[in-house]
Scaffold this motif. Structure first.
Motif, mmCIF file in Angstrom:
data_model
loop_
_atom_site.group_PDB
_atom_site.id
_atom_site.type_symbol
_atom_site.label_atom_id
_atom_site.label_comp_id
_atom_site.label_asym_id
_atom_site.label_seq_id
_atom_site.Cartn_x
_atom_site.Cartn_y
_atom_site.Cartn_z
ATOM 1 N N LYS A 12 7.897 4.512 -1.328
ATOM 2 C CA LYS A 12 6.770 4.014 -2.491
ATOM 3 C C LYS A 12 8.076 2.837 -3.577
ATOM 4 N N ASP A 13 9.152 2.050 -2.467
ATOM 5 C CA ASP A 13 9.532 0.526 -2.588
ATOM 6 C C ASP A 13 8.725 -0.167 -2.452
ATOM 7 N N LYS A 14 9.024 -1.152 -3.231
ATOM 8 C CA LYS A 14 9.251 -3.357 -2.650
ATOM 9 C C LYS A 14 9.208 -2.910 -0.973
ATOM 10 N N ALA A 15 8.363 -3.174 -0.544
ATOM 11 C CA ALA A 15 8.707 -3.633 0.920
ATOM 12 C C ALA A 15 9.683 -4.450 1.495
ATOM 13 N N HIS A 16 10.185 -5.305 0.702
ATOM 14 C CA HIS A 16 11.153 -5.502 0.932
ATOM 15 C C HIS A 16 12.366 -4.978 0.595
ATOM 16 N N ILE A 142 4.334 -3.694 6.457
ATOM 17 C CA ILE A 142 4.379 -2.923 4.737
ATOM 18 C C ILE A 142 3.958 -3.675 3.896
ATOM 19 N N LYS A 143 3.907 -4.180 4.405
ATOM 20 C CA LYS A 143 3.441 -6.053 2.863
ATOM 21 C C LYS A 143 1.850 -5.788 3.358
ATOM 22 N N LYS A 144 1.053 -6.142 4.155
ATOM 23 C CA LYS A 144 0.211 -6.300 4.966
ATOM 24 C C LYS A 144 -1.018 -4.818 5.028
ATOM 25 N N GLU A 148 -3.727 0.209 6.953
ATOM 26 C CA GLU A 148 -4.073 0.498 8.396
ATOM 27 C C GLU A 148 -3.603 1.097 9.173
ATOM 28 N N VAL A 149 -2.617 0.700 9.363
ATOM 29 C CA VAL A 149 -1.362 1.519 10.512
ATOM 30 C C VAL A 149 -1.497 2.774 9.894
#
Length: 159
Positions: A12-16, A142-144, A148-149
Motif C-alpha cells: 500500500k504505497d504509491k506506484a512510483h 502497478i499503476k495500470k 488484473e495481475v
C-alpha cells in the motif's frame, strides 16, 4: 516467486515509490555485495525515497541470477572497451612459465586491473539499462494492471 509477486502487488504505497524501491533492490544484484545484498536491497531504496519492502523483494527476485549478471557485466565491458580479455589471460599464462616471479606478479596485477575495469564499465551500463526498463515495467504494472495481475497470479498460478 508467487509469494513475492503477491506481496509486491499488495504493498500500500504509491506506484512510483514501489517501482523505485523494487528497481534499486534488483540493481544490487549487479554489484558484488559479498553477502550483504538483501541488507543493501532494503536500505538502498530508503536513500532514494523508495519502498524498502519492494527493495527487499527486488533483491530477492534476482538473487539467483548473480553469477549470470556477473558474467554479463564482464561481457558488456569487454565489448565497450578496446581490450581482449582472452589475450590478457593468455599473457598471464605465458608469463607464468618464466622464472622471474616479479614479472609474473606484475602481469597478474595488470590482468586483474583490466578485468576489473571491464567489469566496472559493464556493471554501470547494465545497471542503467536494466534500471530504466525495470522501473517503467514495474511502474506500469502497478499503476495500470495491479488488480488484473494480482488476480491472475492468485487464482491461476498453480504451484
Amino acid at each position: 516467486m508467487k509469494y513475492l509477486i503477491i506481496r509486491l502487488l499488495r504493498i500500500k504505497d504509491k506506484a512510483h515509490s514501489v517501482a523505485r524501491g523494487f528497481t534499486i533492490g534488483a540493481l544490487m544484484n549487479f554489484v558484488p555485495t559479498f553477502g550483504f545484498g538483501p541488507f543493501l536491497s532494503t536500505v538502498s531504496p530508503k536513500v532514494v525515497r523508495g519502498n524498502a519492502i519492494a527493495g527487499f523483494i527486488g533483491g530477492l527476485s534476482f538473487l539467483w541470477a548473480f553469477p549470470i549478471l556477473f558474467l554479463f557485466n564482464i561481457k558488456v565491458g569487454e565489448k565497450l572497451l578496446p581490450i581482449e580479455i582472452a589475450e590478457t589471460i593468455e599473457e598471464v599464462v605465458e608469463e607464468a612459465g618464466e622464472v622471474d616471479s616479479e614479472v609474473v606478479a606484475e602481469v597478474v596485477i595488470e590482468a586483474g586491473l583490466v578485468l576489473g575495469q571491464a567489469f566496472f564499465v559493464g556493471m554501470v551500463v547494465n545497471m542503467i539499462l536494466f534500471g530504466v526498463v525495470c522501473y517503467f515495467l514495474i511502474y506500469t504494472i502497478i499503476k495500470k494492471y495491479r488488480r488484473e495481475v494480482l488476480r491472475f497470479v492468485h487464482k491461476k498460478w498453480k504451484i
